[in-house]
Scaffold this active site. Structure first.
Site, PDB file in Angstrom:
ATOM      1  N   CYS A  32       0.810  -1.186   0.037  1.00  0.00           N
ATOM      2  CA  CYS A  32      -0.001   0.056   0.130  1.00  0.00           C
ATOM      3  C   CYS A  32       0.815   1.113   0.075  1.00  0.00           C
ATOM      4  CB  CYS A  32      -1.115  -0.096   1.202  1.00  0.00           C
ATOM      5  SG  CYS A  32      -1.580  -1.511   1.458  1.00  0.00           S
ATOM      6  N   HIS A  84      -8.783   3.712  -1.589  1.00  0.00           N
ATOM      7  CA  HIS A  84      -7.401   3.357  -1.290  1.00  0.00           C
ATOM      8  C   HIS A  84      -6.959   2.236  -2.539  1.00  0.00           C
ATOM      9  CE1 HIS A  84      -3.858   1.639   0.097  1.00  0.00           C
ATOM     10  NE2 HIS A  84      -4.449   0.793   1.052  1.00  0.00           N
TER      11      HIS A  84
END
Lengths: 179, 398
Positions: B85, B339
């Site tokens: 991420c 995200h």
């Protein structure tokens, strides 16, 4: 047996496949509207299955230990560093001289969670609890925790045991709360 | 070590969310074209392209090539990077370091993720595998919410925090996302609604979790020489800290703080000249990695915005809202802006670039007094951490 997430996933996929088949039959293209946005999407005509074969040659003793009901770790003979998961070299001091030791079976639960929404490949199980416990040797073990998660508390004692995981029918370790 | 100062001259992120109206290249184009416009350069001036994309859930295995071809950046060099991420911040670091080392005058870091190309259970599977595959996924089926839930349980037990308290993070971030036209979720929520949402990985519920998102973001960086020579508007990168955590969760000593995040923060503060004892006094606005509500609370403490155990207090006292001493995630954060794994880092940095330049405007524009902003981007569950400090000035003012 209760309905699992896998049953739901498979039903949804089957429905999607049937719809695409129908569209292909009439229009001649696997193009269907996206469920959320309605945008035109190409439904992949290729499929990939992934199943790895991972070497456990250097850590065979760990897996052989499971058959005897033992959970093994390794310790560097030069610097004393402990390894769980076990490894046959020392990341800390660089030594390749390690010994196998058996871990104590009672540890202290540091934290836990219940996996409600599961990965595809675990979707055939009912909700399961994953915990991490600190063992007396000073290392931690992560595993499923058997029993009612509502009765679990951070800091409580848990015992490591070897079980046969079903329906796959293979040996693995898990925790159970100590009464 | 002396190296050249590097600035950002253009940055943008696409509309995030369910973006099956575009493919990977088309989505990337939305962000890149805007960043290029802001930089007002010819794309041929870009000497190297770093593409961050985690993929597996999407169809293109060589995204850097697909992106380079479609953006018209080839035949210049490119590479795809992965730091889970935090891939986007890793891409910015590489582009920054290439310029700082004198290997290019202009480079770009482009992030893109098309997560909606796969069904949700498969995406849950891929992200769950992003830890230690053999020892923690294969036999125990952890999920990404599950990993952070392990932190939530430990944190809640240690500090007496309740599930309702964690929901306060979601309430704040939805509030700002509702005011960000590029956010995935444009709705405000309250604690009751969050508490009514189903468990994903107890004690985390649906509203504690960031969504599965399609999105792209691009950052164009240039050397100080280039920026001065061409008279470009820029924000400056004062420091990037990076760190790596353990692959196995079981090897972590503590579940109330992310070690990698602490190490990356220390390094970034040191490079940027920020007092680690009181960083709040130097920073106007921050974007932190709130993939789950608990993660934002951990970030406050790991960044030194709050003392250990006092992260929630900082939030509840309103200090991380726009009017507070350290506004956090005025974009809506990962939680509500969305995200798209590989694009999140650039989107944080693009947001802060525009915050510093006063270009965000409206209700989300922070007061810029010291001219310093911070992006905190975690990969996996503290498997990677990147902290980037941006400024309107080339040094932090004492």
């Amino acid at each position: 047996m209760n309905k699992t997430q896998r049953d739901e996933i498979e039903a949804a996929l089957k429905q999607a496949e049937a719809f695409v088949k129908e569209v292909k039959g009439s229009v001649g293209l696997p193009i269907v509207p996206d469920a959320k946005t309605g945008a035109a999407t190409w439904y992949d005509q290729r499929e990939l299955r992934l199943k790895y074969t991972v070497s456990v040659e250097k850590t065979r003793r760990f897996f052989e230990g499971l058959a005897d009901g033992r959970i093994m770790a390794t310790r560097c003979r030069r610097c004393g560093e402990l390894y769980f998961p076990p490894q046959d070299f020392c990341s800390r001091c660089g030594s390749e001289d390690v010994e196998w030791i058996e871990l104590s079976d009672v540890g202290q639960l540091l934290t836990f969670t219940v996996i409600n929404v599961k990965p595809m490949s675990f979707s055939h199980y009912q909700d399961y609890t994953v915990g991490i416990a600190r063992m007396p040797e000073g290392i931690n073990v992560l595993a499923w925790v058997d029993g009612d998660p509502k009765k679990l508390r951070v800091g409580m004692k848990v015992k490591l045991k070897v079980v046969r995981r079903q329906p796959e029918n293979y040996l693995i370790y898990e925790f159970e709360p100590v009464e | 070590m002396s190296s050249r100062r590097v600035g950002i001259i253009g940055a943008a992120y696409s509309k995030f969310g369910d973006r099956q109206d575009v493919n990977l290249a088309e989505l990337t184009w939305e962000a890149f074209r805007e960043a290029l416009q802001e930089a007002s350069i010819d794309k041929d001036e870009i000497e190297f392209t770093v593409v961050s994309n985690v993929g597996a859930w999407s169809s293109e295995p060589l995204p850097a090539v697909v992106v380079s071809e479609a953006m018209g950046l080839r035949p210049k060099g490119s590479v795809r990077v992965e730091a889970a991420c935090a891939s986007g911040s890793a891409a910015v670091k590489l582009a920054h370091d290439i310029i700082a080392a004198g290997q290019a005058e202009v480079a770009t870091a482009i992030g893109v993720e098309k997560m909606k190309e796969s069904p949700t259970p498969l995406v849950v599977e891929f992200i769950g595998r992003a830890g230690n595959y053999m020892w923690e996924f294969e036999n125990f089926g952890l999920t990404f919410p599950g990993y952070y839930a392990l932190y939530a349980t430990a944190y809640m037990a240690k500090y007496g925090v309740k599930e309702e308290d964690l929901c306060e993070v979601a309430v704040k971030n939805h509030y700002y996302a509702a005011r960000n036209e590029r956010a995935q979720f444009r709705n405000e929520i309250n604690v009751e609604r969050c508490m009514r949402s189903p468990y994903i990985a107890w004690p985390l519920k649906l509203y504690d979790c960031s969504p599965i998102t399609d999105g792209a973001a691009a950052v164009i960086l240039a050397s100080e020489d280039y920026i001065r020579k061409h008279g470009r508007e820029a924000t400056w990168i004062l420091g990037i800290g990076s760190a790596t955590g353990t692959s196995n969760m079981s090897k972590r000593q503590d579940f109330t703080s992310l070690d990698a995040s602490v190490v990356a923060t220390r390094s970034a503060y040191s490079k940027a000249g920020i007092d680690p004892g009181n960083p709040v006094k130097s920073i106007d606005v921050a974007e932190v990695h709130d993939c789950f509500t608990i993660a934002e609370i951990l970030a406050y403490e790991d960044l030194g915005f709050a003392k250990r155990g006092e992260g929630l207090k900082l939030l509840k006292e309103g200090e991380t809202y726009k009017e507070g001493s350290i506004p956090v995630n005025l974009s809506g954060g990962l939680k509500a802006k969305g995200h798209p794994i590989g694009a999140t880092g650039q989107s944080m940095i693009a947001e802060l670039h525009h915050q510093l330049l006063g270009k965000v405007g409206g209700e989300r524009q922070a007061d810029i007094r010291r001219g310093v902003a911070l992006a905190h981007n975690v990969g996996g569950t503290g498997h990677y951490a990147y902290v980037t400090v941006l400024s309107l000035h080339k040094e932090v003012e004492a």
